[in-house]
Enzyme design. Structure first.
Site, PDB file in Angstrom:
ATOM      1  N   SER A 106       0.816  -1.210   0.000  1.00 53.04           N
ATOM      2  CA  SER A 106       0.000   0.000   0.000  1.00 53.04           C
ATOM      3  C   SER A 106       0.851   1.262   0.000  1.00 53.04           C
ATOM      4  O   SER A 106       0.320   2.367  -0.117  1.00 53.04           O
ATOM      5  CB  SER A 106      -0.916   0.012   1.231  1.00 53.04           C
ATOM      6  N   HIS A 127      -3.265  -3.465  -5.070  1.00 51.19           N
ATOM      7  CA  HIS A 127      -3.583  -3.137  -3.681  1.00 51.19           C
ATOM      8  C   HIS A 127      -5.071  -3.290  -3.400  1.00 51.19           C
ATOM      9  O   HIS A 127      -5.886  -2.481  -3.832  1.00 51.19           O
ATOM     10  CB  HIS A 127      -3.134  -1.707  -3.343  1.00 51.19           C
ATOM     11  N   GLU A 139      -6.459  -0.986  -6.257  1.00 50.12           N
ATOM     12  CA  GLU A 139      -5.589   0.013  -6.899  1.00 50.12           C
ATOM     13  C   GLU A 139      -4.536  -0.735  -7.713  1.00 50.12           C
ATOM     14  O   GLU A 139      -3.725  -1.474  -7.150  1.00 50.12           O
ATOM     15  CB  GLU A 139      -4.910   0.892  -5.856  1.00 50.12           C
ATOM     16  N   ASN A 177      -3.636   5.350   0.348  1.00 56.21           N
ATOM     17  CA  ASN A 177      -2.751   5.631   1.484  1.00 56.21           C
ATOM     18  C   ASN A 177      -2.002   6.942   1.343  1.00 56.21           C
ATOM     19  O   ASN A 177      -1.583   7.523   2.346  1.00 56.21           O
ATOM     20  CB  ASN A 177      -1.784   4.477   1.704  1.00 56.21           C
TER      21      ASN A 177
END
Length: 485
Positions: A106, A127, A139, A177
């Site tokens: 992440s 992710h 992601e 993130n």
């Protein structure tokens, strides 16, 4: 996370090898998988036959060599670049040449993870969001050497598995993130600075912004030790001070206060009961009110005289004979009206603002602002007036931005800058936050709807009082302000 990804794969019909160094961990996750699929059967989401078949496709192993014939290997170990590279290097000597490697990282660079694996053209970022078996978003990111064929094949796998993917560049934190880690650290720093309680932060964010889960609840859920690892992985790459690990976070982890996993974290579950009776109040208007526009139901409850006076539209007049004098605030601190006394200031004056995103309808959140020695009776009266009227009330120190703007404005700046840098499209950034975090709207949509010029005003005011670079208004907001002028 790895166990959740395995559920996604098995549910989609793929033969799924579940590797872990610990046989006990595999046994625990096998029970969790049985429970998860069993609940799906109970709720009518899958048949018992499909449940049994999915469980049958999950093969537990502690031998890495059992992954030799896999077409796709998804790694979901902790955020340590050296360990991830070593794992993929070992897998490169085990797996067939056509195997695609994917990392669930992440924060770390896919290009750096792929370097030295011997197949950096067949490495992708994939992710998943926690919990992977429930959250649909993935992601997807390419390393510099990732081939188009590899990326397209991996993307097709996510679609076949019933997931929804967004593409992001191979930059620290990707989308989710990159926005979340600094935001969560800001939350912890606000608590450490004595702005307010963790409970009031969660109330403010959920009530004012409509989030399904407050940031302190989320931090306790993911684990404060995990937030440390994220910061340690994120900060050296970005050198963003907001991503660095806050001292309070390290102290809590050292004390064993990790969140839900240890039985104690940021939240104490101690919340004061809402008031059931309130003193009468008088309204004094000096101009238009952002909190209570003309015709607002709250205004009709005012009386000709009462022990509480509420000043709207920026006006203020001290009155020691009142239980409480309430002053509506915009971007200014309460001290602008009452003066400052080097941390000793206090009286029956309480600041307040009803959170509002630009010209959107005002929210149900009232942020009360206290000074170091504010009268307890005045604060209690102010809380009662608004709680009895049905508002969610939080109390914070007299600091720039109060709670909501202090925490979300840097995130909006980040989103606008990421858009300039081409990290992802506005739609994909917003989709990531809505699907991955349960937000009712994404940061780009929200800051745009609230007015970029207004965002410029708010962030400029906070930055002028704090000097912190995270509040420097993003380019789009500065341009919007210039066009307004």
């Amino acid at each position: 996370m790895g166990a959740g990804i395995a559920l996604v794969a098995a549910r989609a019909g793929y033969e799924t090898y579940c590797f872990d160094l610990s046989a006990d961990a595999l046994a625990r996750q096998r029970k969790a998988a049985q429970k998860f699929f069993g609940r799906s059967v109970e709720k009518g989401r899958m048949s018992q036959e499909d449940c049994d078949a999915a469980l049958g496709r999950m093969i537990d192993t502690t031998a890495l060599t059992d992954l030799a014939d896999c077409d796709l290997v998804i790694e979901a170990i902790f955020e340590n670049l050296k360990v991830k590279k070593e794992l993929f290097g070992e897998l490169n000597g085990i797996c067939k040449d056509s195997t695609i490697f994917a990392s669930n990282t992440s924060t770390l660079s896919i290009t750096e993870i792929a370097a030295g694996t011997g197949r950096d053209d067949r490495m992708v970022g994939m992710h998943f969001c926690l919990p992977a078996q429930v959250m649909k978003l993935i992601e997807m990111s390419r390393g510099i050497n990732t081939s188009d064929e590899t990326f397209a094949t991996a993307w097709a796998w996510t679609e076949a598995a019933g997931q929804i993917s967004v593409e992001t560049q191979d930059k620290p934190g990707f989308i989710l993130n990159a926005l979340l880690v600094p935001f969560n650290n800001d939350v912890i720093r606000a608590i450490e600075a004595g702005l307010c309680t963790p409970e009031d932060i969660d109330t403010a964010i959920c009530s004012g912004l409509g989030y399904k889960m407050g940031p302190c609840t989320l931090l306790d859920l993911i684990g404060l030790d995990t937030q440390v690892l994220l910061g340690e992985a994120f900060y050296p790459i970005t050198l963003d001070t907001r991503a660095s690990v806050p001292p309070l976070l390290r102290r809590m982890v050292a004390a064993g206060r990790l969140g839900n996993k240890s039985g104690g974290g940021l939240l104490t579950a101690e919340k004061a009961a809402k008031a059931t009776e309130a003193p009468a109040f008088t309204i004094a208007s000096a101009g238009d009110s952002r909190s209570f526009p003309t015709g607002d139901d709250f205004l009709s409850a005012a009386q000709g005289d009462g022990p509480v006076t509420i000043h709207l539209g920026g006006g203020f007049a001290a009155d020691a004979g009142k239980t409480a004098v309430l002053v509506e605030l915009d971007t200014e601190c309460l001290g602008v009206h009452t003066g400052e006394d080097m941390g000793r200031e206090g009286s029956n004056v309480v600041g307040f603002a009803r959170y509002r995103n630009g010209s959107d309808a005002p929210s149900n959140l009232i942020e009360l602002v206290r000074q170091p020695a504010t009268d307890d009776a005045a604060l209690a009266a102010a809380r009662a007036v608004f709680e009895v009227a049905g508002f969610d009330v939080v109390v914070c120190a007299d600091r720039p931005g109060r709670i909501v703007d202090r925490l979300v404005r840097p995130k909006y700046n980040d989103a606008l800058r990421f858009l300039d840098e081409g990290l992802a499209s506005a739609e994909d950034m917003d989709r990531t936050c809505c699907m991955g975090l349960g937000y009712p709207d994404g940061p780009v949509e929200r800051v745009t709807r609230g007015g970029l010029a207004r965002h410029c005003d708010v962030t400029t005011a906070i930055q002028s009082m704090t000097g912190l670079p995270g509040y420097a208004p993003a380019r789009a907001a500065v341009v919007a302000k210039a066009r307004e002028a």
